[in-house]
Design an enzyme around this catalytic site. Sequence first.
Site, PDB file in Angstrom:
ATOM      1  N   CYS A   1      -8.359  -5.258  -0.617  1.00 31.60           N
ATOM      2  CA  CYS A   1      -9.554  -4.489  -0.781  1.00 31.60           C
ATOM      3  C   CYS A   1     -10.211  -3.960   0.317  1.00 31.60           C
ATOM      4  O   CYS A   1     -10.322  -4.837   1.321  1.00 31.60           O
ATOM      5  CB  CYS A   1     -10.472  -5.230  -2.041  1.00 31.60           C
ATOM      6  SG  CYS A   1      -9.646  -5.617  -3.415  1.00 31.60           S
TER       7      CYS A   1
ATOM      8  N   ARG B   1      -5.604  -1.535   2.747  1.00 28.81           N
ATOM      9  CA  ARG B   1      -5.999  -2.744   2.186  1.00 28.81           C
ATOM     10  C   ARG B   1      -6.015  -2.989   0.705  1.00 28.81           C
ATOM     11  O   ARG B   1      -6.068  -3.852   0.276  1.00 28.81           O
ATOM     12  CB  ARG B   1      -7.668  -3.054   2.670  1.00 28.81           C
ATOM     13  CG  ARG B   1      -7.761  -3.463   4.224  1.00 28.81           C
ATOM     14  CD  ARG B   1      -9.167  -3.593   4.518  1.00 28.81           C
ATOM     15  NE  ARG B   1      -9.408  -5.023   3.981  1.00 28.81           N
ATOM     16  CZ  ARG B   1      -9.564  -5.981   4.537  1.00 28.81           C
ATOM     17  NH1 ARG B   1      -9.293  -6.178   5.860  1.00 28.81           N
ATOM     18  NH2 ARG B   1      -9.762  -7.065   3.876  1.00 28.81           N
TER      19      ARG B   1
ATOM     20  N   TRP C   1      -7.326  -3.417  -4.337  1.00 28.24           N
ATOM     21  CA  TRP C   1      -6.049  -4.123  -4.712  1.00 28.24           C
ATOM     22  C   TRP C   1      -6.236  -5.307  -5.958  1.00 28.24           C
ATOM     23  O   TRP C   1      -6.942  -5.916  -5.965  1.00 28.24           O
ATOM     24  CB  TRP C   1      -5.467  -4.970  -3.555  1.00 28.24           C
ATOM     25  CG  TRP C   1      -4.094  -5.477  -3.867  1.00 28.24           C
ATOM     26  CD1 TRP C   1      -2.995  -4.889  -3.304  1.00 28.24           C
ATOM     27  CD2 TRP C   1      -3.775  -6.585  -4.333  1.00 28.24           C
ATOM     28  NE1 TRP C   1      -1.925  -5.710  -3.738  1.00 28.24           N
ATOM     29  CE2 TRP C   1      -2.230  -6.606  -4.284  1.00 28.24           C
ATOM     30  CE3 TRP C   1      -4.526  -7.885  -4.878  1.00 28.24           C
ATOM     31  CZ2 TRP C   1      -1.602  -8.025  -4.747  1.00 28.24           C
ATOM     32  CZ3 TRP C   1      -3.744  -9.108  -5.262  1.00 28.24           C
ATOM     33  CH2 TRP C   1      -2.391  -8.875  -5.228  1.00 28.24           C
TER      34      TRP C   1
ATOM     35  N   ASN D   1     -14.761  -8.316  -2.552  1.00 31.52           N
ATOM     36  CA  ASN D   1     -13.279  -8.799  -2.159  1.00 31.52           C
ATOM     37  C   ASN D   1     -13.337 -10.113  -2.793  1.00 31.52           C
ATOM     38  O   ASN D   1     -14.196 -11.149  -2.229  1.00 31.52           O
ATOM     39  CB  ASN D   1     -13.074  -8.265  -1.104  1.00 31.52           C
ATOM     40  CG  ASN D   1     -11.532  -8.563  -0.512  1.00 31.52           C
ATOM     41  OD1 ASN D   1     -10.958  -8.935  -1.453  1.00 31.52           O
ATOM     42  ND2 ASN D   1     -11.398  -8.680   0.763  1.00 31.52           N
ATOM     43  N   GLY D   2     -12.280 -10.572  -3.318  1.00 29.33           N
ATOM     44  CA  GLY D   2     -12.153 -12.028  -3.873  1.00 29.33           C
ATOM     45  C   GLY D   2     -11.917 -12.386  -5.234  1.00 29.33           C
ATOM     46  O   GLY D   2     -11.684 -11.391  -6.048  1.00 29.33           O
TER      47      GLY D   2
ATOM     48  N   GLU E   1      12.611 -11.997   9.211  1.00 32.74           N
ATOM     49  CA  GLU E   1      11.832 -10.846   9.226  1.00 32.74           C
ATOM     50  C   GLU E   1      12.285  -9.561   9.185  1.00 32.74           C
ATOM     51  O   GLU E   1      11.756  -8.635   8.474  1.00 32.74           O
ATOM     52  CB  GLU E   1      11.110 -10.985  10.784  1.00 32.74           C
ATOM     53  CG  GLU E   1      10.319  -9.763  11.258  1.00 32.74           C
ATOM     54  CD  GLU E   1       9.051  -9.707  10.317  1.00 32.74           C
ATOM     55  OE1 GLU E   1       8.383  -8.787  10.471  1.00 32.74           O
ATOM     56  OE2 GLU E   1       8.875 -10.549   9.747  1.00 32.74           O
TER      57      GLU E   1
ATOM     58  N   LYS F   1      11.111  -6.956   6.167  1.00 31.20           N
ATOM     59  CA  LYS F   1      10.714  -5.593   6.439  1.00 31.20           C
ATOM     60  C   LYS F   1      11.596  -4.703   5.542  1.00 31.20           C
ATOM     61  O   LYS F   1      10.938  -3.877   5.134  1.00 31.20           O
ATOM     62  CB  LYS F   1      11.272  -5.233   7.812  1.00 31.20           C
ATOM     63  CG  LYS F   1      10.078  -5.743   9.009  1.00 31.20           C
ATOM     64  CD  LYS F   1       8.912  -5.152   8.888  1.00 31.20           C
ATOM     65  CE  LYS F   1       7.673  -5.860   9.338  1.00 31.20           C
ATOM     66  NZ  LYS F   1       7.354  -6.925   8.617  1.00 31.20           N
TER      67      LYS F   1
ATOM     68  N   GLU G   1       9.843  -5.026   2.300  1.00 31.35           N
ATOM     69  CA  GLU G   1       8.333  -4.480   1.956  1.00 31.35           C
ATOM     70  C   GLU G   1       8.644  -2.856   1.789  1.00 31.35           C
ATOM     71  O   GLU G   1       8.011  -2.562   1.336  1.00 31.35           O
ATOM     72  CB  GLU G   1       7.775  -4.959   3.530  1.00 31.35           C
ATOM     73  CG  GLU G   1       7.394  -6.356   3.359  1.00 31.35           C
ATOM     74  CD  GLU G   1       6.476  -6.620   4.567  1.00 31.35           C
ATOM     75  OE1 GLU G   1       5.346  -7.482   4.620  1.00 31.35           O
ATOM     76  OE2 GLU G   1       7.219  -6.307   5.677  1.00 31.35           O
TER      77      GLU G   1
ATOM     78  N   HIS H   1      27.720 -22.330   1.827  1.00 33.33           N
ATOM     79  CA  HIS H   1      27.009 -23.191   0.779  1.00 33.33           C
ATOM     80  C   HIS H   1      26.140 -22.550  -0.258  1.00 33.33           C
ATOM     81  O   HIS H   1      25.356 -22.975  -0.973  1.00 33.33           O
ATOM     82  CB  HIS H   1      25.941 -24.136   1.594  1.00 33.33           C
ATOM     83  CG  HIS H   1      26.459 -24.987   2.450  1.00 33.33           C
ATOM     84  ND1 HIS H   1      26.633 -26.338   2.131  1.00 33.33           N
ATOM     85  CD2 HIS H   1      26.757 -24.825   4.116  1.00 33.33           C
ATOM     86  CE1 HIS H   1      27.050 -27.003   3.572  1.00 33.33           C
ATOM     87  NE2 HIS H   1      27.185 -26.015   4.278  1.00 33.33           N
TER      88      HIS H   1
ATOM     89  N   LYS I   1      -2.514  -5.012   3.250  1.00 35.41           N
ATOM     90  CA  LYS I   1      -2.396  -5.561   4.702  1.00 35.41           C
ATOM     91  C   LYS I   1      -2.941  -6.924   5.080  1.00 35.41           C
ATOM     92  O   LYS I   1      -2.165  -7.602   5.667  1.00 35.41           O
ATOM     93  CB  LYS I   1      -3.175  -4.378   5.711  1.00 35.41           C
ATOM     94  CG  LYS I   1      -3.167  -4.579   7.200  1.00 35.41           C
ATOM     95  CD  LYS I   1      -1.673  -4.555   7.676  1.00 35.41           C
ATOM     96  CE  LYS I   1      -1.615  -4.848   9.097  1.00 35.41           C
ATOM     97  NZ  LYS I   1      -0.222  -4.796   9.459  1.00 35.41           N
TER      98      LYS I   1
END
Length: 616
Positions: free
Chosen positions: A2, A27, A77, A103-104, A489, A493, A496, A512, A611
């Site tokens: 947010c 955000r 968000w 925000n929260g 990573e 990516k 995402e 395995h 973000k």
Amino acid sequence: MCGIIAYTGSRQAAPILLAGLRDLEYRGYDSAGVALLPESGGEPAVAKRRGKIAELDAAIGAKPLPPARTGIGHTRWATHGAPSDANAHPHTGSGSEVVVVHNGIVENYAALRAELSERGHAFESETDTETIAHLLEEALDSGSDLLAAMRETCGRLAGSQAIVALTSREPGVAVGARIGHAGAVVVGYGEGEMLLSSDLAALLPHTRDVAFLADRQLVRIDERGATYATLDGSAAEVEPRTVSLDPASAARGPYETYMLKEIMEQPAALADTIGGLMTVEPARLTLDDLAEARPWLERVERVLLVGMGTSLHAAMVGRWYFEQIARLPADIDNASEFRYREPVLGPETLVVSVSQSGETVDVLEAMNVARASGAPQITICNTPGSQTTRVADGAVHTYAGLERGVASSKTFTTSIAALFALALETARVRGRISDDDLARHVRDLAAMPEIVGRQLESFDAIAKAADRFRATEHILFLGRGPALPIALEGALKMKELSYVHAEGYAAGEMKHGPIALIDPKFPTVALAGQHALRSKIVSNIEQIRARDGEVLAIVTEGDDELIALANEALTVPPVPALLEPLAAIVPLQVLAYATADARGRDIDQPRNLAKTVTVE
């Protein structure tokens, strides 16, 4: 998560708020809204819409807002309540004289809502935020001013919160509060104007003089300045600081996306970070912000590195550095799991947190656990003045500049460089490294910006390799040793940005379980650099090819054997073993970017992501 922006001053507020929301949209982009205190007086004027900022722009274009020099804005968000016009912020109380952005998560909102409903309050949304507006309204009705009402309201809220409010009863005033780790509240000092925001990005077009609220602090702003207080009612000492970032660093420039810009900025970001942490001639480390943590480098017996997402993968590389260079036992942990495990910690363990924003809630809560256990702490962070830098005993700052693409790129590579420098400093103070070896490592790291830049010159050739992923729905990423975090990573990516199901695995684990997935439609990306336990990865590649699986290998230049063995290969320059992760991640970033671009994804604002994660 947010984005929050507030303005009061001599200029028209609406254009400033809308520009700020565009700067903060990374955000959260489920909905957006603004509220203004009209110059003519009366109730706040509110406009809000589901969707991205463009939807709000269109609504305001169809029904213009009144002139106003004070206002707040929010880009959301969603947590409580689906994205909708009604659930978008700002929210008002029953009488519409108070308006709030938030925000929260208000963890006790259901009980508060029931209590308020019994007293006759009517709710128009499904959000927890609306309860804050009604509580503020009651406090104002009892005779409190807005600052006192915010203090009283915050005392009733469970959980972490960042809140900004206005009321028509106090024109020209905005009040902000921070409780816990729900996100930053940054105060911007302008000429005859003041701003509040959840992020520096929205403030830089107006000022570089800022202050950060700490936990349980409040701020009241008007055009003349700011007044700070604590939740218990006492005055708070908050010192403004001048940040080195500039508005140009936040602009997209000639690039199609912010993420493309940030991928291409990595050579400069690395050079700035490395130059801020060491000199080459003579070889000397300059980690000036270690502060009270510096003496602990000599005393501790182990290192624990914590992070989330991309920062966790950087921490995994950092573990190799502490063990290989400083010869200290090192572990890594997911911050969200660490905080609930009752970890065994004490003064003998150095806790190193990695957080590009310095505001990630799980990292901050993990740091609180470490602090309660008496463990010394150092944070790796890209945001000076952020919460992690205030909680930790010392910091190693990266100098990547603002990163606005939701999927991190330059903050990952600069975090690895910072961890390398911290491991070198730890080795130096413990007498575990000779002057000659220190100088060699410093020269090796100083050479990396040029090497990364050379790789990026081959952007188009790397991107072409993504053609094989255009239609696939599953990809396996394999790595060993220091290449394992890069495999993880690379898979992150790809997930995402392109929404392709990608799995990062330790190559030794392939037999395995994951080998059962291999078929002609399930490609593998194999990290097979000369230092990535190459001979073991060769065996993995042969086993995949024997089962008709396709392999894209990341290999060291000149490795003709692996180039011939794989279906396709991308090369990286030969570099020292510990710095191979910095070279190997570049083609994986480009592959993920190009795959997402080919599939028509929104690269800067991936679906469901934001973000900075400031709520659980």
